[in-house]
Design a protein around this motif. Sequence first.
Motif, PDB file in Angstrom:
ATOM      1  N   SER A 161      72.798 100.412 102.328  1.00 51.74           N
ATOM      2  CA  SER A 161      71.808  99.358 102.109  1.00 51.74           C
ATOM      3  C   SER A 161      71.494  98.684 103.437  1.00 51.74           C
ATOM      4  CB  SER A 161      72.375  98.331 101.123  1.00 51.74           C
ATOM      5  OG  SER A 161      71.710  97.097 101.254  1.00 51.74           O
ATOM      6  N   SER A 165      80.406  98.258  97.949  1.00 54.03           N
ATOM      7  CA  SER A 165      79.817  97.049  98.550  1.00 54.03           C
ATOM      8  C   SER A 165      80.876  96.061  99.027  1.00 54.03           C
ATOM      9  CB  SER A 165      78.884  96.363  97.557  1.00 54.03           C
ATOM     10  OG  SER A 165      79.582  96.016  96.366  1.00 54.03           O
ATOM     11  N   ASN A 199      70.967  95.687 103.940  1.00 57.18           N
ATOM     12  CA  ASN A 199      71.677  94.399 103.960  1.00 57.18           C
ATOM     13  C   ASN A 199      73.152  94.539 104.328  1.00 57.18           C
ATOM     14  OD1 ASN A 199      69.318  93.114 103.032  1.00 57.18           O
ATOM     15  ND2 ASN A 199      69.845  93.582 100.913  1.00 57.18           N
ATOM     16  N   ARG A 200      73.707  95.761 104.188  1.00 61.25           N
ATOM     17  CA  ARG A 200      75.137  95.961 104.433  1.00 61.25           C
ATOM     18  C   ARG A 200      75.424  96.869 105.608  1.00 61.25           C
ATOM     19  NH1 ARG A 200      75.466  96.982  98.690  1.00 61.25           N
ATOM     20  NH2 ARG A 200      75.789  99.178  99.180  1.00 61.25           N
ATOM     21  N   ARG A 252      65.259  96.565 107.614  1.00 64.11           N
ATOM     22  CA  ARG A 252      64.501  97.008 106.439  1.00 64.11           C
ATOM     23  C   ARG A 252      64.525  98.525 106.335  1.00 64.11           C
ATOM     24  NH1 ARG A 252      58.881  93.443 106.770  1.00 64.11           N
ATOM     25  NH2 ARG A 252      59.843  91.382 106.859  1.00 64.11           N
ATOM     26  N   ARG A 305      66.655  91.049 110.945  1.00 65.40           N
ATOM     27  CA  ARG A 305      66.510  91.614 109.604  1.00 65.40           C
ATOM     28  C   ARG A 305      66.370  93.125 109.711  1.00 65.40           C
ATOM     29  NH1 ARG A 305      61.839  90.058 105.106  1.00 65.40           N
ATOM     30  NH2 ARG A 305      62.715  91.278 103.383  1.00 65.40           N
TER      31      ARG A 305
END
Length: 297
Positions: free
Chosen positions: A182, A158, A184-185, A234, A232
């Motif tokens: 992920s 991460s 988010n990453r 997902r 965003r």
Amino acid sequence: MSEARPPSFLLRGQSVPAPRPAPGLYLVATPIGNLSDITLRALEVLAGADILACEDTRVTAKLLQRFAIDRRPVSYHEHNEAAAGEALLAELTAGKSVALASDAGTPLVSDPGFRLVERALEAGIAVVPVPGASAPLAALLASGLPSDAFFFAGFLPSKETARRKRLEALARVPGTLIFFESPNRVAAGLHDMAGVLGDRPAAVCRELTKMHETVYRGALSELAAAFDAMERVRGEIVVCVGPPAAEEAAEGADAEAILAGLLAEMKPAQAAAEAVRLTGLPKRELYAMALALKAKD
């Protein structure tokens, strides 16, 4: 007093009997999204095994309900693997059949099942694969990238420094690289891939086999910019990155860098065996190199 119903599952409205498997540990692949991707053999083992273990009983319950498999699974995951693994090993030693199912995809891919398999084999217990859905292979198929040689690298670290170091170790692997990521990453990861690996062709596969399945293809820099611009992201993400240019991979292959990358996922003997395929160097030489690298850790 009524007898217990024999194990069965429902297929196209018909009840199908499920025979009890022979004693052993069965690694059962489950769908990564579309429940219709389950195999008939997997249904038989899930319904017929003496014990059904899984990561999240709530997730597995949905699969069992879909196929009318009437049983209560036990949980086995990274937070309880010591105690739960001991209990499952005791059942296996007693001659029971144990089915181990992942939440989605193939067990042992980024989950704690590997430790249970190790202990079962040490105890002389049969370990039986029940193959099926696999997110890395599904992504490779959809990516349009070379599939004759590939390396699954799991999740990248991460933190940026550790992530770039890991990518440097994988840079000369002469095959398509496959990563879990992920949502988010993913943008940051794509930027680091472009910076370390070069602007290779790649594919970002999102929500494979599900209703909103999407595959984005392009150069790493293009994909990084595209994901930067998204408000965003997902869903489940798999990233495939094309291999290095032939001149980078073949004669210039850095065996030590390749081994360093492999050792993050494997034991020295396994890493050496895989490095033989990737570099063509003698296994004895690579094994000695792997032991030396391991000693530095």
